[in-house]
Design a protein around this motif. Structure first.
Motif, PDB file in Angstrom:
ATOM      1  N   GLU A   1      67.274  52.205  21.209  1.00 17.08           N
ATOM      2  CA  GLU A   1      65.890  51.924  20.818  1.00 17.08           C
ATOM      3  C   GLU A   1      65.006  52.875  21.605  1.00 17.08           C
ATOM      4  O   GLU A   1      64.973  52.823  22.826  1.00 17.08           O
ATOM      5  N   ARG A   2      64.345  53.801  20.865  1.00 20.53           N
ATOM      6  CA  ARG A   2      63.484  54.800  21.514  1.00 20.53           C
ATOM      7  C   ARG A   2      62.093  54.736  20.920  1.00 20.53           C
ATOM      8  O   ARG A   2      61.940  54.702  19.712  1.00 20.53           O
TER       9      ARG A   2
ATOM     10  N   PHE B   1      62.281  54.040  17.081  1.00 19.97           N
ATOM     11  CA  PHE B   1      63.530  54.349  16.387  1.00 19.97           C
ATOM     12  C   PHE B   1      64.601  53.383  16.895  1.00 19.97           C
ATOM     13  O   PHE B   1      64.752  53.195  18.103  1.00 19.97           O
TER      14      PHE B   1
ATOM     15  N   GLN C   1      68.731  52.417  16.361  1.00 18.40           N
ATOM     16  CA  GLN C   1      70.032  52.746  15.766  1.00 18.40           C
ATOM     17  C   GLN C   1      71.055  51.785  16.337  1.00 18.40           C
ATOM     18  O   GLN C   1      71.082  51.538  17.542  1.00 18.40           O
TER      19      GLN C   1
ATOM     20  N   CYS D   1      70.072  53.034  10.946  1.00 15.00           N
ATOM     21  CA  CYS D   1      69.040  53.776  11.664  1.00 15.00           C
ATOM     22  C   CYS D   1      67.707  53.449  11.001  1.00 15.00           C
ATOM     23  O   CYS D   1      67.568  53.617   9.794  1.00 15.00           O
TER      24      CYS D   1
ATOM     25  N   LYS E   1      63.262  53.534  11.470  1.00 19.64           N
ATOM     26  CA  LYS E   1      62.072  54.000  12.188  1.00 19.64           C
ATOM     27  C   LYS E   1      60.942  53.067  11.793  1.00 19.64           C
ATOM     28  O   LYS E   1      60.628  52.894  10.617  1.00 19.64           O
TER      29      LYS E   1
ATOM     30  N   CYS F   1      70.466  60.027  10.522  1.00 13.54           N
ATOM     31  CA  CYS F   1      69.760  59.292  11.573  1.00 13.54           C
ATOM     32  C   CYS F   1      68.730  60.170  12.273  1.00 13.54           C
ATOM     33  O   CYS F   1      67.647  59.690  12.622  1.00 13.54           O
ATOM     34  N   ARG F   2      69.049  61.446  12.468  1.00 12.26           N
ATOM     35  CA  ARG F   2      68.069  62.368  13.065  1.00 12.26           C
ATOM     36  C   ARG F   2      66.833  62.474  12.162  1.00 12.26           C
ATOM     37  O   ARG F   2      65.704  62.479  12.644  1.00 12.26           O
TER      38      ARG F   2
ATOM     39  N   GLU G   1      64.727  59.389  12.517  1.00  8.96           N
ATOM     40  CA  GLU G   1      63.989  59.372  13.783  1.00  8.96           C
ATOM     41  C   GLU G   1      62.745  60.257  13.719  1.00  8.96           C
ATOM     42  O   GLU G   1      61.740  59.977  14.361  1.00  8.96           O
ATOM     43  N   GLU G   2      62.786  61.316  12.919  1.00  6.05           N
ATOM     44  CA  GLU G   2      61.643  62.237  12.797  1.00  6.05           C
ATOM     45  C   GLU G   2      60.528  61.666  11.921  1.00  6.05           C
ATOM     46  O   GLU G   2      59.422  62.194  11.930  1.00  6.05           O
TER      47      GLU G   2
END
Length: 165
Positions: A58-59, A66, A68, A102, A104, A139-140, A143-144
């Motif tokens: 978790e970020r 985000f 995952q 994932c 966001k 997933c990247r 996150e963006e």
């Protein structure tokens, strides 16, 4: 001997409660969403339960949060349309799929999903190198989501920005 077993059982139940409590509200929401997604598939006939959650990330950044995680599921003896779900017993010998999720979320009071990616299959299936690479790339991208586009250049972003003279 019986007292020892009861103590061990109480310890195990306490540990499971602690594990569930350690998940934040967004992670619990993702787990619920993953179960809903998994049960919506036409080839799923039985009710599945969350067995464990692994690798939770978790970020937070300025664009949102985000999340995952990998949710390991276990099949129950009940059909997926069962109303009284809490009485469904798990069937240990049955398949145990895993789902990678994932998500966001934005920064609002009731966080909205900006983007998401889910992939469910047999747990060994998610370990296949090609699938793992695709999952990581997806997933990247999730996150963006929501980050300011003026600071981010994506290939092909300006491919059609210049018209004919």
């Amino acid at each position: 001997r019986v007292a020892g077993m009861k103590c061990l059982l109480a310890l195990a139940v306490g540990f499971l409660a602690l594990a569930a409590a350690s998940q934040g509200p967004l992670q619990r929401r993702v787990v619920r969403d993953v179960l809903e997604y998994f049960h919506s598939r036409s080839n799923v006939q039985f009710l599945f339960r969350e067995q464990s959650v692994e690798g939770a990330i978790e970020r937070e950044d300025s664009s949102g949060t985000f999340v995952q995680l990998r949710v390991n599921l276990v099949q129950t003896a009940c059909g997926k349309r069962t109303q009284r779900r809490q009485s469904c017993k798990t069937v240990e010998s049955r398949r145990k799929p895993a789902c990678l999720a994932c998500y966001k979320f934005d920064n609002s009071d009731v966080p909205r999903v900006l983007d998401k990616y889910q992939n469910c299959g047999p747990s060994h299936h998610l370990a296949v190198k090609e699938i793992k690479h695709r999952d990581e790339a997806e997933c990247r991208a999730v996150e963006e989501a929501g980050k300011s586009t003026d600071a981010l250049y994506l290939p092909g972003m300006f491919a059609f920005s210049k018209g004919l003279p």
